[in-house]
Design a protein around this motif. Sequence first.
Motif, mmCIF file in Angstrom:
data_model
loop_
_atom_site.group_PDB
_atom_site.id
_atom_site.type_symbol
_atom_site.label_atom_id
_atom_site.label_comp_id
_atom_site.label_asym_id
_atom_site.label_seq_id
_atom_site.Cartn_x
_atom_site.Cartn_y
_atom_site.Cartn_z
ATOM 1 N N GLY A 1 -8.103 -1.225 -14.588
ATOM 2 C CA GLY A 1 -7.448 0.044 -14.881
ATOM 3 C C GLY A 1 -8.287 1.288 -14.650
ATOM 4 N N VAL A 2 -9.524 1.141 -14.206
ATOM 5 C CA VAL A 2 -10.364 2.308 -13.924
ATOM 6 C C VAL A 2 -9.822 3.023 -12.691
ATOM 7 N N GLN A 3 -9.694 4.325 -12.774
ATOM 8 C CA GLN A 3 -9.125 5.127 -11.691
ATOM 9 C C GLN A 3 -10.198 6.020 -11.062
ATOM 10 N N ALA A 4 -9.912 6.476 -9.861
ATOM 11 C CA ALA A 4 -10.803 7.435 -9.198
ATOM 12 C C ALA A 4 -10.804 8.751 -9.970
ATOM 13 N N THR A 5 -11.919 9.470 -9.903
ATOM 14 C CA THR A 5 -12.049 10.722 -10.656
ATOM 15 C C THR A 5 -11.204 11.828 -10.041
ATOM 16 N N GLU A 6 -10.906 12.829 -10.854
ATOM 17 C CA GLU A 6 -10.126 13.979 -10.384
ATOM 18 C C GLU A 6 -10.866 14.721 -9.280
ATOM 19 N N ARG A 7 -12.190 14.784 -9.406
ATOM 20 C CA ARG A 7 -12.973 15.473 -8.391
ATOM 21 C C ARG A 7 -12.758 14.834 -7.021
ATOM 22 N N PHE A 8 -12.772 13.524 -6.993
ATOM 23 C CA PHE A 8 -12.578 12.849 -5.713
ATOM 24 C C PHE A 8 -11.146 13.000 -5.222
ATOM 25 N N LEU A 9 -10.182 12.809 -6.112
ATOM 26 C CA LEU A 9 -8.780 12.880 -5.708
ATOM 27 C C LEU A 9 -8.412 14.262 -5.185
ATOM 28 N N ASN A 10 -9.050 15.291 -5.722
ATOM 29 C CA ASN A 10 -8.742 16.657 -5.298
ATOM 30 C C ASN A 10 -9.602 17.125 -4.128
ATOM 31 N N GLY A 11 -10.570 16.314 -3.745
ATOM 32 C CA GLY A 11 -11.465 16.697 -2.657
ATOM 33 C C GLY A 11 -11.010 16.145 -1.317
ATOM 34 N N ASP A 12 -11.795 16.437 -0.305
ATOM 35 C CA ASP A 12 -11.496 15.989 1.058
ATOM 36 C C ASP A 12 -12.682 15.161 1.551
ATOM 37 N N TYR A 13 -12.839 13.990 0.948
ATOM 38 C CA TYR A 13 -14.011 13.172 1.218
ATOM 39 C C TYR A 13 -13.746 12.039 2.198
ATOM 40 N N ILE A 14 -12.484 11.734 2.435
ATOM 41 C CA ILE A 14 -12.119 10.663 3.359
ATOM 42 C C ILE A 14 -11.427 11.287 4.569
ATOM 43 N N ARG A 15 -11.939 11.014 5.750
ATOM 44 C CA ARG A 15 -11.368 11.538 6.987
ATOM 45 C C ARG A 15 -10.731 10.404 7.792
ATOM 46 N N HIS A 16 -9.412 10.396 7.828
ATOM 47 C CA HIS A 16 -8.692 9.353 8.550
ATOM 48 C C HIS A 16 -8.643 9.662 10.044
ATOM 49 N N ASP A 17 -8.725 8.625 10.853
ATOM 50 C CA ASP A 17 -8.666 8.790 12.304
ATOM 51 C C ASP A 17 -7.280 9.255 12.731
ATOM 52 N N ALA A 18 -7.232 9.899 13.878
ATOM 53 C CA ALA A 18 -5.937 10.306 14.430
ATOM 54 C C ALA A 18 -5.138 9.097 14.890
ATOM 55 N N GLU A 19 -5.850 8.056 15.360
ATOM 56 C CA GLU A 19 -5.198 6.831 15.820
ATOM 57 C C GLU A 19 -5.316 5.752 14.749
ATOM 58 N N LEU A 20 -4.203 5.175 14.384
ATOM 59 C CA LEU A 20 -4.146 4.148 13.343
ATOM 60 C C LEU A 20 -4.857 4.612 12.072
ATOM 61 N N PRO A 21 -4.463 5.741 11.513
ATOM 62 C CA PRO A 21 -5.156 6.293 10.343
ATOM 63 C C PRO A 21 -5.069 5.416 9.098
ATOM 64 N N LYS A 22 -4.053 4.561 9.019
ATOM 65 C CA LYS A 22 -3.916 3.690 7.854
ATOM 66 C C LYS A 22 -5.102 2.758 7.711
ATOM 67 N N TYR A 23 -5.638 2.302 8.840
ATOM 68 C CA TYR A 23 -6.689 1.303 8.829
ATOM 69 C C TYR A 23 -8.083 1.851 9.088
ATOM 70 N N ASN A 24 -8.188 3.055 9.642
ATOM 71 C CA ASN A 24 -9.475 3.547 10.111
ATOM 72 C C ASN A 24 -9.798 4.918 9.533
ATOM 73 N N TYR A 25 -11.008 5.035 8.946
ATOM 74 C CA TYR A 25 -11.415 6.320 8.378
ATOM 75 C C TYR A 25 -12.937 6.312 8.170
ATOM 76 N N THR A 26 -13.463 7.485 7.907
ATOM 77 C CA THR A 26 -14.898 7.636 7.651
ATOM 78 C C THR A 26 -15.109 8.468 6.393
ATOM 79 N N THR A 27 -16.281 8.347 5.811
ATOM 80 C CA THR A 27 -16.665 9.188 4.698
ATOM 81 C C THR A 27 -18.138 9.543 4.856
ATOM 82 N N THR A 28 -18.456 10.802 4.579
ATOM 83 C CA THR A 28 -19.823 11.298 4.676
ATOM 84 C C THR A 28 -20.179 12.024 3.405
ATOM 85 N N GLY A 29 -21.304 11.650 2.812
ATOM 86 C CA GLY A 29 -21.729 12.282 1.580
ATOM 87 C C GLY A 29 -22.247 13.695 1.788
#
Length: 307
Positions: A279-307
């Motif tokens: 039941g642990v959920q992601a934090t509000e900071r993460f949910l409201n941020g733009d930390y995950i960048r999905h690819d233009a092609e097949l975005p459901k399966y492919n993405y990147t994250t950079t700290g």
Amino acid sequence: MRKEIETETAGSPVTPGELWTNRSCRDLSKIIEELGFVVSPNTIDRLLREELGLGRRQALKDVAIGSAPDRDAQFQRIAELRRHYHMRDWPIISIDTKKKEMLGNFHRQGVCRTSGRVHTFDHDFPSAGEGKVIPYGVYDVRTNAALMTLARGSDTGELVGDSIRMWWNRMGRYRYDGAKQMLILADSGGSNGCRVRLFHEQLWKISEHLGITLRVAHLPSYCSKYNPIDHRLFCHVTRSLKGVVFHSIGAIRNAASRTATSTGLQVKVAILKRIYRRGVQATERFLNGDYIRHDAELPKYNYTTTG
């Protein structure tokens, strides 16, 4: 003989026209005897094999429940990414949760050498045990080495994050020091699923801590068996665990750590002390941020994250 088998098939034949029966040779011998003939079970066994071509086979678990429409395109994308990371000597890891194991004096398949007898409970009631252990694997595709963590509680995104961190600290950083990116191959479901926000947040934290970009490529739905960790690690660990009674989590660690293959597979096993809560959920900071960048092609399966 053919007529008797056709009327005694074990359910519907797999393919029309194929003979298939679950009746024993002794049963068929009695049926034929009622028809006025005497044929021994051994003779029936020989006739089934030599005359009718019936071998003893188990059903194969190879019929997919469904198929993702973008299955081929995603596998091509994964192949491209693997070539790209391999050429640059960047890490490629495959992650997944292995089947949970019950702790206690429970029966398990397999045999072992013993001077006496191994006695286990005659029923596998969970209440008679000490809970379950969650084995989580991080497999280095390039070096054929893996870390398996053993955890208690629930299979969550936090467990995934801790396992990847431990793999990096114990194995990855010595091999890939200075790498700018890491490729992670994962199934589309479970604690490391493509829609699990807690998993995404853990990846972002790892990326921020290590200072490298994490690229994730999920296998299409219904294709989890093609994940490298399944056929290059888990199948061998399963063999090492056969016949071992899991009286303690240490027994699992000791048995799994002996896993090896002729191709040089190396497995390290670690016990995580943390109890993972459901039941642990992601934090509000993460949910409201733009930390995950999905690819233009097949975005459901492919993405990147950079700290």
